[in-house]
Scaffold this motif. Structure first.
Motif, PDB file in Angstrom:
ATOM      1  N   VAL A   8       0.964  -1.136   0.234  1.00 11.32           N
ATOM      2  CA  VAL A   8      -0.017  -0.005   0.147  1.00 11.32           C
ATOM      3  C   VAL A   8       0.893   1.400  -0.041  1.00 11.32           C
ATOM      4  CG1 VAL A   8      -1.731   1.222   1.498  1.00 11.32           C
ATOM      5  CG2 VAL A   8      -2.049  -1.013   1.261  1.00 11.32           C
ATOM      6  N   GLU A   9       1.796   1.173   0.898  1.00 14.89           N
ATOM      7  CA  GLU A   9       2.753   2.298   0.882  1.00 14.89           C
ATOM      8  C   GLU A   9       3.647   2.761  -0.409  1.00 14.89           C
ATOM      9  OE1 GLU A   9       6.555   4.132   3.636  1.00 14.89           O
ATOM     10  OE2 GLU A   9       5.645   2.244   3.958  1.00 14.89           O
ATOM     11  N   ASP A  22      -9.554   2.863  -6.034  1.00 19.00           N
ATOM     12  CA  ASP A  22      -8.412   2.645  -7.211  1.00 19.00           C
ATOM     13  C   ASP A  22      -7.345   1.753  -6.431  1.00 19.00           C
ATOM     14  OD1 ASP A  22      -9.511   3.941  -9.008  1.00 19.00           O
ATOM     15  OD2 ASP A  22      -8.608   5.852  -8.739  1.00 19.00           O
ATOM     16  N   LEU A  23      -7.131   2.114  -5.193  1.00 21.31           N
ATOM     17  CA  LEU A  23      -6.127   1.199  -4.504  1.00 21.31           C
ATOM     18  C   LEU A  23      -6.229  -0.089  -4.560  1.00 21.31           C
ATOM     19  CD1 LEU A  23      -3.613   1.578  -2.822  1.00 21.31           C
ATOM     20  CD2 LEU A  23      -4.808   2.014  -0.912  1.00 21.31           C
ATOM     21  N   TYR A  35      -7.460  -1.777   4.470  1.00 22.73           N
ATOM     22  CA  TYR A  35      -7.977  -0.395   5.117  1.00 22.73           C
ATOM     23  C   TYR A  35      -7.039  -0.378   6.421  1.00 22.73           C
ATOM     24  CZ  TYR A  35     -10.969   2.465   7.768  1.00 22.73           C
ATOM     25  OH  TYR A  35     -11.549   3.624   8.555  1.00 22.73           O
ATOM     26  N   SER A  36      -6.929  -1.465   7.015  1.00 30.59           N
ATOM     27  CA  SER A  36      -6.000  -1.879   8.309  1.00 30.59           C
ATOM     28  C   SER A  36      -4.672  -1.088   8.088  1.00 30.59           C
ATOM     29  CB  SER A  36      -6.051  -3.054   8.971  1.00 30.59           C
ATOM     30  OG  SER A  36      -7.292  -3.767   9.413  1.00 30.59           O
ATOM     31  N   ALA A  37      -4.058  -1.542   6.931  1.00 35.77           N
ATOM     32  CA  ALA A  37      -2.667  -1.103   6.772  1.00 35.77           C
ATOM     33  C   ALA A  37      -2.745   0.333   6.415  1.00 35.77           C
ATOM     34  CB  ALA A  37      -2.128  -1.892   5.249  1.00 35.77           C
ATOM     35  N   LEU A  38      -3.877   0.919   5.627  1.00 37.13           N
ATOM     36  CA  LEU A  38      -4.005   2.420   5.455  1.00 37.13           C
ATOM     37  C   LEU A  38      -4.028   3.143   6.750  1.00 37.13           C
ATOM     38  CD1 LEU A  38      -3.890   4.020   2.829  1.00 37.13           C
ATOM     39  CD2 LEU A  38      -6.365   3.729   2.700  1.00 37.13           C
ATOM     40  N   SER A  39      -4.728   2.629   7.617  1.00 35.72           N
ATOM     41  CA  SER A  39      -5.007   3.159   9.051  1.00 35.72           C
ATOM     42  C   SER A  39      -3.883   3.220   9.877  1.00 35.72           C
ATOM     43  CB  SER A  39      -6.189   2.501   9.864  1.00 35.72           C
ATOM     44  OG  SER A  39      -7.096   2.439   9.189  1.00 35.72           O
TER      45      SER A  39
END
Length: 59
Positions: A8-9, A22-23, A35-39
């Motif tokens: 994600v990063e 899009d991600l 979503y957890s990784a983004l958080s």
């Protein structure tokens, strides 16, 4: 979980601005994991959010 977070990063860093939908098209992981990784990235102040867009914080 670290694999998801790293993916994600990297994608956000390359794209600069991206929406969550899009991600999901670029990452081969289920939405809750993304979503957890983004958080976590937001808590670490590596990713910011403006409206529906996520962006990489340089520096």
């Amino acid at each position: 979980m670290e694999d998801v977070k790293h993916s994600v990063e990297k994608i956000i860093k390359d794209r600069e601005w991206i929406t969550f939908n899009d991600l999901l098209k670029y990452v081969p992981y289920p939405a809750p994991e993304v979503y957890s990784a983004l958080s976590q990235l937001i808590k670490e102040k590596k990713v910011g959010r403006r409206g529906r867009y996520f962006y990489y914080i340089k520096g």
